[in-house]
Design an enzyme around this catalytic site. Structure first.
Site, PDB file in Angstrom:
ATOM      1  N   ARG A 294       0.835  -1.214   0.000  1.00 51.24           N
ATOM      2  CA  ARG A 294       0.000   0.000   0.000  1.00 51.24           C
ATOM      3  C   ARG A 294       0.861   1.250   0.000  1.00 51.24           C
ATOM      4  O   ARG A 294       0.635   2.179  -0.779  1.00 51.24           O
ATOM      5  CB  ARG A 294      -0.935  -0.009   1.205  1.00 51.24           C
ATOM      6  N   TYR A 421      -5.856  -0.552  -7.532  1.00 51.83           N
ATOM      7  CA  TYR A 421      -5.321  -1.803  -6.955  1.00 51.83           C
ATOM      8  C   TYR A 421      -4.735  -1.575  -5.569  1.00 51.83           C
ATOM      9  O   TYR A 421      -4.582  -0.469  -5.121  1.00 51.83           O
ATOM     10  CB  TYR A 421      -4.387  -2.546  -7.912  1.00 51.83           C
ATOM     11  N   GLU A 422      -4.463  -2.691  -4.909  1.00 53.78           N
ATOM     12  CA  GLU A 422      -3.969  -2.676  -3.512  1.00 53.78           C
ATOM     13  C   GLU A 422      -5.003  -2.090  -2.566  1.00 53.78           C
ATOM     14  O   GLU A 422      -4.667  -1.407  -1.606  1.00 53.78           O
ATOM     15  CB  GLU A 422      -2.672  -1.869  -3.445  1.00 53.78           C
ATOM     16  N   GLY A 423      -6.280  -2.322  -2.856  1.00 54.10           N
ATOM     17  CA  GLY A 423      -7.364  -1.709  -2.084  1.00 54.10           C
ATOM     18  C   GLY A 423      -7.663  -0.362  -2.700  1.00 54.10           C
ATOM     19  O   GLY A 423      -6.794   0.525  -2.719  1.00 54.10           O
ATOM     20  N   GLN A 428      -9.264   2.433   1.259  1.00 55.08           N
ATOM     21  CA  GLN A 428      -8.220   3.029   2.135  1.00 55.08           C
ATOM     22  C   GLN A 428      -8.849   4.012   3.109  1.00 55.08           C
ATOM     23  O   GLN A 428      -8.524   4.046   4.292  1.00 55.08           O
ATOM     24  CB  GLN A 428      -7.168   3.780   1.302  1.00 55.08           C
TER      25      GLN A 428
END
Ligand code: FAD
Length: 566
Positions: A294, A421-423, A428
């Site tokens: 992240r 991506y990555e949440g 977040q």
């Protein structure tokens, strides 16, 4: 002019704004002396500028391909990757006992920033490997560590993360892939994963997949998920890539950008896997990888913003329309805003990395809570800045920005996914207002107190900065009050305002770091002028964002799904 790694900027931030000195003063990171930092930044910058930057356009024009099931990466990517591996950059922050340099994440993120600006699609490969190294370091058995870590750290092998399935995107708990015990300590992993970045690679000798899957009779949701190491080639007795595992790339996605990074649909068909982190402890282990990634994805946004800014600046100097366009006020507005936001987001990301390093070196919970608080802010704000700056970069190029040859549009297309991506950035923000506020806002209040104290100190030290300090102090105080309000709300109301709340937080932190930069000058110079741009033109956005953050959820549902369709 081609991309130039902003080495001086990292030196300045790590010296004056987010000092690395306390990190280097710990026993764990004693090797991070000024000389080492200088050598690393200079050497990495040379590789980024000379080897990686020329590959950026090549990857866009010649995407990775699948030929009869075999992945062919973009021309030149193998050489570019070899330069990254040979430089030791994959293992910069990796554990020394397995061949890593053991240096701070703050330095690692500076190098990642430069690599992202030079060639994002290729940089995504070591980014994922670095996350995997961290997950294995903390959660794998000694045997798995001994087998995989040296190869991942040296860059001989690469690592991937396999979470997403067609029905399991943001809702990771919906994962259906299965893992059946083979009776010999290994597992047979079966399932389909989608959107797997660098799910295959011809630039490394092996590809190591960390796969989320369920054991038979596992509990539903995230509680029932375990994690498995599933290599493309099963290591033989000597640890060399041996027989091919039962997995394959089914197809590659056609994307709006990031073409040089193969995004794979993967099929695991009873593939042999080794458990990492214990039964039903998969999410905890994967979170180690995800938290690392992240912050690193936030840094991707900043790196791309830097490259887009440099290109726009060069164009603005050269392009004549009633004089050089750089001399027009509106173009100045765009360029100064880009530069101010890049500085703000970079300082936030490095502050997060320093907090991670301090947390690891000292074990102090306050540093760990600081890192946890800053991670979603660094990810979402870094990638928001990446999108906004690259979009403004297109605007500065005028019609030429819409034409692919200039490369301005590629930054915009490539960076778009970093907010997804990555949440997603929405996820977040929800993490910030829910999990990261489970301490009742304590970590946030501690940070805001530092911001207010620094503003008071700036006012006392330099009277000509008094107005800027006043703005930053007032913004921090308003955010503190909003946070007190937020932690009393139910979760649905928090979620409704999560994204604007995160943006307001980032804006305030940006003001804090700009003020520190201005203070570092003996008398008002360019750092002070840039701080003034940020504090007077961009920081005020925090107030509107907080207004929105406090509106609650009810109004959003006053329009039904049918109303929205009407
Ligand atoms: C180029 C690319 C590379 C990728 N690489 C990888 C990889 O290497 N490994 C991997 O595992 N995955 C990877 N992904 C997948 C990526 O992580 C997911 O796309 C992402 O997590 C979002 O999931 P989704 O696409 O299913 O969107 P959805 O979850 O369907 O989300 C759609 C929208 O709804 C919102 N939303 C969803 N749930 C909620 C909620 N509870 N509350 C509020 N809003 C919500 C989201 O914010 C988003 O705006 C990649 C994706 C892309 C495009």
């Amino acid at each position: 002019m081609p991309y130039r790694s902003p080495v001086g900027e990292f030196r300045f931030i790590l010296d004056q704004v987010v000092p690395l000195a306390p990190v280097a003063a710990t026993e764990r990171f004693a090797e991070a002396t000024g000389d080492t930092v200088d050598a690393i930044l200079t050497e990495a910058a040379r590789m980024c500028d000379e080897v990686l930057a020329p590959l950026q356009r090549v990857g866009d024009l010649h995407p990775a391909r699948l030929e009869n099931g075999v992945l062919r990466s973009s021309p030149g990517f193998a050489e570019g990757y070899a330069a990254i591996a040979e430089g030791g950059w994959v293992g910069l922050a990796g554990p020394q006992e397995f061949g890593g340099m053991g240096l701070p994440q703050a330095l690692n993120m500076a190098v990642n920033d430069m690599m992202s600006g030079a060639c994002l699609a290729l940089q995504l490969n070591p980014l994922l490997t670095q996350g995997q190294i961290e997950a294995l370091e903390h959660h794998a058995s000694d045997e798995l560590k001994a087998l995989y870590l040296p190869k991942l750290i040296s860059g001989e092998w690469s690592g991937t993360m396999n979470l997403t399935e067609p029905q399991a995107g943001s809702d990771v708990g919906a994962v259906r892939s299965k893992a059946e015990p083979n009776g010999d300590g290994t597992y047979a992993v079966t399932g389909q994963k989608i959107f797997i970045s660098w799910g295959d690679s011809d630039v490394t000798a092996n590809v190591c997949h960390l796969v989320l899957a369920r054991l038979p009779d596992a509990a539903p949701g995230t509680r029932g998920i375990s994690l498995f190491m599933v290599p493309k080639y099963i290591p033989d007795a000597n640890g060399a890539p041996g027989v091919a595992n039962s997995l394959k790339v089914v197809s590659l996605e056609h994307k709006m950008g990031l073409h040089g990074s193969p995004t794979c649909v993967m099929a695991f068909e009873g593939a042999t896997g080794w458990m990492v982190g214990g039964e039903a402890k998969g999410m905890a282990a994967m979170f180690t990888m995800m938290n690392n990634a992240r912050l690193a994805v936030g840094v991707q946004g900043i790196g791309v913003a830097e490259a887009a800014y440099q290109k726009a600046l060069d164009y603005a100097v050269d392009r004549k329309q009633m004089g050089a366009i750089i001399d027009h006020a509106d173009v100045r507005r765009m360029l100064t805003g880009m530069k101010a936001d890049i500085f703000a987001s970079r300082s936030i990301a490095l502050a997060c990395a320093v907090a991670l390093d301090m947390g690891r070196a000292t074990g102090e919970p306050e540093w760990q809570a600081r890192a946890a608080l800053l991670t979603p802010i660094a990810k979402a704000f870094g990638t928001d800045v990446g999108m906004a700056v690259s979009e403004t970069g297109v605007q500065i190029h005028g019609g030429m920005g819409f034409v692919e040859e200039t490369g301005a549009a590629q930054f915009y297309r490539d960076v778009r996914v970093t907010a997804i991506y990555e949440g997603t950035n929405g996820i977040q923000a929800m993490d910030l207002v829910a999990r990261k506020m489970m301490d009742g806002g304590e970590a946030a209040f501690r940070l805001l107190q530092e911001v207010e104290d620094a503003a008071n100190a700036a006012r006392a030290a330099r009277p000509e900065l008094a107005d800027l300090a006043e703005h930053v102090w007032t913004a921090a105080e308003t955010l503190r009050e909003a946070t007190e309000w937020l932690v009393r709300q139910d979760v649905q109301d928090r979620f409704a305002g999560a994204v604007p709340y995160l943006r307001a937080f980032a804006r305030v932190l940006g003001g804090h770091f700009h003020l520190k930069a201005a203070l570092a000058e003996a008398e008002a110079g360019p750092r002070t002028a840039l701080a003034r741009i940020y504090v007077t033109r961009l920081l005020p956005q925090f107030a509107a964002a907080l207004d929105e953050a406090k509106q609650g959820a009810a109004g959003l549902y006053a329009l039904s799904a049918e109303d929205l369709a009407a």
